[in-house]
Design an enzyme around this catalytic site. Structure first.
Site, PDB file in Angstrom:
ATOM      1  N   LYS A   9       0.849  -1.192   0.000  1.00 41.89           N
ATOM      2  CA  LYS A   9       0.000   0.000   0.000  1.00 41.89           C
ATOM      3  C   LYS A   9       0.886   1.244   0.000  1.00 41.89           C
ATOM      4  O   LYS A   9       1.685   1.438   0.900  1.00 41.89           O
ATOM      5  CB  LYS A   9      -0.920  -0.035   1.226  1.00 41.89           C
ATOM      6  CG  LYS A   9      -1.870  -1.229   1.218  1.00 41.89           C
ATOM      7  CD  LYS A   9      -2.698  -1.338   2.489  1.00 41.89           C
ATOM      8  CE  LYS A   9      -1.863  -1.711   3.684  1.00 41.89           C
ATOM      9  NZ  LYS A   9      -2.674  -2.127   4.849  1.00 41.89           N
TER      10      LYS A   9
ATOM     11  N   THR B 266      -7.108  10.261   8.355  1.00 41.56           N
ATOM     12  CA  THR B 266      -6.933   9.018   7.604  1.00 41.56           C
ATOM     13  C   THR B 266      -6.816   7.811   8.533  1.00 41.56           C
ATOM     14  O   THR B 266      -6.263   6.779   8.148  1.00 41.56           O
ATOM     15  CB  THR B 266      -5.680   9.109   6.726  1.00 41.56           C
ATOM     16  OG1 THR B 266      -4.534   9.423   7.557  1.00 41.56           O
ATOM     17  CG2 THR B 266      -5.835  10.185   5.656  1.00 41.56           C
TER      18      THR B 266
ATOM     19  N   GLY C   8      -7.391   4.464  10.039  1.00 40.44           N
ATOM     20  CA  GLY C   8      -8.074   3.258   9.589  1.00 40.44           C
ATOM     21  C   GLY C   8      -8.013   2.983   8.107  1.00 40.44           C
ATOM     22  O   GLY C   8      -8.673   2.060   7.619  1.00 40.44           O
ATOM     23  N   THR C   9      -7.199   3.731   7.365  1.00 32.24           N
ATOM     24  CA  THR C   9      -7.173   3.538   5.911  1.00 32.24           C
ATOM     25  C   THR C   9      -6.672   2.150   5.519  1.00 32.24           C
ATOM     26  O   THR C   9      -7.248   1.493   4.646  1.00 32.24           O
ATOM     27  CB  THR C   9      -6.304   4.601   5.225  1.00 32.24           C
ATOM     28  OG1 THR C   9      -5.028   4.666   5.885  1.00 32.24           O
ATOM     29  CG2 THR C   9      -6.953   5.965   5.288  1.00 32.24           C
ATOM     30  N   GLY C  10      -5.598   1.700   6.141  1.00 34.89           N
ATOM     31  CA  GLY C  10      -5.040   0.395   5.793  1.00 34.89           C
ATOM     32  C   GLY C  10      -5.993  -0.739   6.098  1.00 34.89           C
ATOM     33  O   GLY C  10      -6.176  -1.655   5.285  1.00 34.89           O
ATOM     34  N   CYS C  11      -6.623  -0.687   7.257  1.00 33.32           N
ATOM     35  CA  CYS C  11      -7.596  -1.708   7.648  1.00 33.32           C
ATOM     36  C   CYS C  11      -8.806  -1.680   6.725  1.00 33.32           C
ATOM     37  O   CYS C  11      -9.321  -2.731   6.310  1.00 33.32           O
ATOM     38  CB  CYS C  11      -8.027  -1.484   9.087  1.00 33.32           C
ATOM     39  SG  CYS C  11      -9.224  -2.687   9.697  1.00 33.32           S
TER      40      CYS C  11
END
Length: 286
Positions: free
Chosen positions: A123, A155, A157-160
């Protein structure tokens, strides 16, 4: 404070005993013991769509996984995974390569793929040279997903969110490339509509599409009537608000379930959501 291993195991057993599980996504597992029990219980389930988000380091660089648990994740969980989704910080730690460019990311992806997973998605939200560019590797080919970089501090929590959305679309039968692209489109809008709440970094807005679009009217005029329609979901769209005008007009020319053509109707407001394989519309017409 971590949950007791017995509770984690009981939760996994309860879900698999009660449901036909189409996909699994793992997140922050924290310790070696937790990684081991999750891997031990998932292995006999033969989960086809296992997405492992190796939550090791936050976007700000803080450690979220105990150092001794990293090897357990690489050796026990990665070999079960259809997809592993590290961010730049995590990919650097897993591969031992400093990542500043897409070329660096390609080298790192090859190393991470060597741990046994079928696909690696690095990512790129924090890739310095090409922001918001993600790199997918399947062991043979690379696929680059470019996106819009939205400059916002909110931002969390974007990866989850990204990994979870990919898992959801894999569960619905999408190919890996389609699942990543659809999830990325969703995430971009969730970031665009992120929530500035509290005193720290606000979260992405998972339910941005529930908000009325600018095409909605607060209340229908007296000369208008309310009509509810259903049609097949065009591929790649999650809400009516995302539909291009030309496609929207085409849907209403011959709506499914209607015995007459409504192309003569003047649509003034519309809202709707995708549910399973259909769009459910509420519109006002005159």
């Amino acid at each position: 404070m971590e949950l007791p291993i017995s509770i984690i195991a009981a939760q996994i057993d309860a879900v698999f005993d009660d449901f036909d599980v189409a996909a699994v996504k793992t997140g922050m597992l924290s310790s070696t013991a937790i990684v081991e029990v999750v891997a031990k219980l998932l292995k006999p389930q033969n989960v086809t769509n296992l997405v492992v988000d190796p939550v090791m380091i936050s976007k700000t660089g803080h450690a979220l996984l105990k150092p001794e648990a990293i090897n357990a994740m690489k050796t026990q969980l990665f070999p079960l995974a259809l997809l592993v989704t590290p961010n730049i910080h995590e990919a650097q730690q897993l591969s031992g390569i400093e990542i500043k460019t897409l070329a660096d990311a390609r080298r790192a992806a090859k190393i991470i793929h060597g741990f046994g997973c079928k696909h690696v998605l690095i990512k790129g939200g924090h890739l310095l040279t090409e922001r918001a560019t993600d790199l997918l590797y399947d062991g043979r080919f690379f696929n680059v997903f470019k996106g819009e970089f939205i400059d916002t501090p909110h931002t969390h929590g974007t990866g989850c969110t990204f990994a979870s959305a990919i898992a959801a679309h894999l569960a619905r039968g999408k190919s890996m490339n389609d699942a990543v692209q659809t999830a990325k489109t969703y995430l971009t809008e969730a970031i665009r509509h992120s929530l500035a709440i509290g005193h720290g970094t606000g979260p992405t807005n998972h339910f941005y599409f529930l908000q009325p679009s600018n095409r909605m009217l607060k209340s229908p005029p007296a000369s208008f009537s309310v009509v509810r329609l259903t049609c097949d979901v065009p591929r790649g769209y999650a809400s009516v608000a995302e539909l291009p005008a030309a496609l929207l007009n085409g849907l209403f020319e011959h709506p499914a379930g209607c015995s007459h053509v409504v192309s003569h109707m003047h649509i003034r407001a519309i809202e709707g959501l995708a549910y399973k394989n259909s769009f459910h519309f509420t519109c006002w017409i005159e």
